[in-house]
Each structure stands twice: as C-alpha cells, then as structure tokens.
Motif scaffolding. Sequence first.
Motif, PDB file in Angstrom:
ATOM      1  N   LEU A 123       0.836  -1.210   0.000  1.00  0.00           N
ATOM      2  CA  LEU A 123       0.000   0.000   0.000  1.00  0.00           C
ATOM      3  C   LEU A 123       0.868   1.257   0.000  1.00  0.00           C
ATOM      4  O   LEU A 123       0.608   2.201  -0.740  1.00  0.00           O
ATOM      5  N   GLY A 124       1.888   1.262   0.822  1.00  0.00           N
ATOM      6  CA  GLY A 124       2.784   2.408   0.884  1.00  0.00           C
ATOM      7  C   GLY A 124       3.453   2.679  -0.451  1.00  0.00           C
ATOM      8  O   GLY A 124       3.526   3.832  -0.906  1.00  0.00           O
ATOM      9  N   GLN A 125       3.908   1.625  -1.114  1.00  0.00           N
ATOM     10  CA  GLN A 125       4.574   1.789  -2.413  1.00  0.00           C
ATOM     11  C   GLN A 125       3.619   2.314  -3.468  1.00  0.00           C
ATOM     12  O   GLN A 125       3.997   3.136  -4.312  1.00  0.00           O
ATOM     13  N   VAL A 126       2.382   1.859  -3.429  1.00  0.00           N
ATOM     14  CA  VAL A 126       1.372   2.349  -4.383  1.00  0.00           C
ATOM     15  C   VAL A 126       1.167   3.853  -4.198  1.00  0.00           C
ATOM     16  O   VAL A 126       1.169   4.620  -5.171  1.00  0.00           O
ATOM     17  N   PHE A 127       0.999   4.281  -2.963  1.00  0.00           N
ATOM     18  CA  PHE A 127       0.754   5.701  -2.717  1.00  0.00           C
ATOM     19  C   PHE A 127       1.970   6.558  -3.024  1.00  0.00           C
ATOM     20  O   PHE A 127       1.840   7.639  -3.598  1.00  0.00           O
ATOM     21  N   ILE A 128       3.154   6.087  -2.671  1.00  0.00           N
ATOM     22  CA  ILE A 128       4.368   6.847  -2.985  1.00  0.00           C
ATOM     23  C   ILE A 128       4.490   7.031  -4.495  1.00  0.00           C
ATOM     24  O   ILE A 128       4.707   8.144  -4.978  1.00  0.00           O
ATOM     25  N   ARG A 129       4.348   5.951  -5.229  1.00  0.00           N
ATOM     26  CA  ARG A 129       4.471   6.037  -6.694  1.00  0.00           C
ATOM     27  C   ARG A 129       3.413   6.968  -7.284  1.00  0.00           C
ATOM     28  O   ARG A 129       3.701   7.791  -8.156  1.00  0.00           O
ATOM     29  N   HIS A 130       2.188   6.835  -6.799  1.00  0.00           N
ATOM     30  CA  HIS A 130       1.090   7.654  -7.314  1.00  0.00           C
ATOM     31  C   HIS A 130       1.344   9.137  -7.055  1.00  0.00           C
ATOM     32  O   HIS A 130       1.186   9.966  -7.957  1.00  0.00           O
ATOM     33  N   TYR A 131       1.733   9.463  -5.845  1.00  0.00           N
ATOM     34  CA  TYR A 131       2.004  10.866  -5.511  1.00  0.00           C
ATOM     35  C   TYR A 131       3.223  11.409  -6.265  1.00  0.00           C
ATOM     36  O   TYR A 131       3.223  12.555  -6.709  1.00  0.00           O
ATOM     37  N   GLU A 132       4.258  10.600  -6.393  1.00  0.00           N
ATOM     38  CA  GLU A 132       5.451  11.059  -7.119  1.00  0.00           C
ATOM     39  C   GLU A 132       5.172  11.296  -8.595  1.00  0.00           C
ATOM     40  O   GLU A 132       5.858  12.070  -9.247  1.00  0.00           O
ATOM     41  N   ALA A 133       4.135  10.650  -9.107  1.00  0.00           N
ATOM     42  CA  ALA A 133       3.727  10.868 -10.500  1.00  0.00           C
ATOM     43  C   ALA A 133       2.785  12.070 -10.629  1.00  0.00           C
ATOM     44  O   ALA A 133       2.269  12.346 -11.705  1.00  0.00           O
ATOM     45  N   GLY A 134       2.538  12.763  -9.512  1.00  0.00           N
ATOM     46  CA  GLY A 134       1.698  13.952  -9.548  1.00  0.00           C
ATOM     47  C   GLY A 134       0.235  13.701  -9.226  1.00  0.00           C
ATOM     48  O   GLY A 134      -0.594  14.597  -9.364  1.00  0.00           O
ATOM     49  N   VAL A 145      -3.648   0.376 -10.746  1.00  0.00           N
ATOM     50  CA  VAL A 145      -2.495   0.088  -9.882  1.00  0.00           C
ATOM     51  C   VAL A 145      -2.543  -1.300  -9.237  1.00  0.00           C
ATOM     52  O   VAL A 145      -1.636  -1.664  -8.501  1.00  0.00           O
ATOM     53  N   LYS A 146      -3.562  -2.088  -9.542  1.00  0.00           N
ATOM     54  CA  LYS A 146      -3.681  -3.411  -8.918  1.00  0.00           C
ATOM     55  C   LYS A 146      -2.496  -4.320  -9.243  1.00  0.00           C
ATOM     56  O   LYS A 146      -1.993  -5.038  -8.384  1.00  0.00           O
ATOM     57  N   GLY A 147      -2.048  -4.277 -10.479  1.00  0.00           N
ATOM     58  CA  GLY A 147      -0.889  -5.095 -10.860  1.00  0.00           C
ATOM     59  C   GLY A 147       0.353  -4.681 -10.079  1.00  0.00           C
ATOM     60  O   GLY A 147       1.094  -5.527  -9.562  1.00  0.00           O
TER      61      GLY A 147
END
Length: 173
Positions: A123-134, A145-147
């Motif tokens: 979950l943390g990695q999903v949110f970090i990646r999502h936020y870093e992508a703007g 992002v399920k995959g």
Amino acid sequence: MSTATETKSKAKAKVQTENPNSQIVRNHVLMSMGVGAIPIPILDIAGITAINLGMIKKISKNHEDQFNKQIATNVISSLLAGMGAKSAATGAFGSLIKFIPVVGTLAGTVTYPAIAGATTYALGQVFIRHYEAGGTLLTLNTDSVKGFFNEQYEKGKTRVKDIKDAALGKSEK
C-alpha cells in the motif's frame, strides 16, 4: 567486525538519509507486523487498517494532498479485493485461524504478521508512486495500480524480513 552498537548506528544513519516516505512505510510495516501478532482475531484486522490509514495520511501530508478517510478506506478495500482469491483468502485466514484455541492462535500469530507487513508495504509503495507521479488521493485509479500493488505485495514478503532485521539491529552476512 562490527559491534551491535556500530550496526545500529549505521542503520540509524541510513534511515535518516532516506526519503521520508520510505521511513513512514518502514515504521508502519513494523507496526502492522506487531498488530498482526495480536492473538485476537478481527481486532488485528481493525488495528492494521487503522495503521494503514495513518500511513496514507502521512504520505498524503508529505505531498500536500488533502486526506479523506473514506476515500482511503475504499482504495485499501479495492486493492485488497484485487489481490486475487488465494492472497485475499490467505490474509483473512491468517486472522480468522486465531479463533481455533492454541494451535490456531499460535499459527495465526506466527504467520499473520508477515502478511500484514507485506500488505502495508505494498500500500505504501502504491501511494508513494502515485504521488510522485503527480497524483492525488482523488485521482488514484485502483484498477490501474492493482498489478503494481500485487508486485509490491510479493516484494513486501521479502522486505518485511529485511525491515524487521534492521529494526532489531541484525546485519546482513
């Protein structure tokens, strides 16, 4: 040869230079693992959910995004539902097996912390990646992002051991 004190100092220095979001995830993985060891079924799931919401709130704050508990809860539910029947069943089983006196409690208390930690890591990695992508909490599309979540869950199974060892001051050989 490093002493335990030197190893802990090196681990502390490494944590201090890391991305704040990585520190947040690491700390919440440890908390999830601790709560996952609680021998009371369902209480562990509630505690881990609260920990995950707290992690998402902190990551959101780091990215100056407005946190919304209901949206975050829906995202968590959607991602966990998308883990696949086997993984989702394993997670639920890890908690529910604790209803069986002695053997079930012991089995759940031993296995569930790793499942809880891996889920929190993903979950943390999903949110970090999502936020870093703007992205923002409102723009997170769980289907897209399920995959990535499933990949990070698998990676998290290994990472929880590394995080636990680092927290205990154990060094790699």
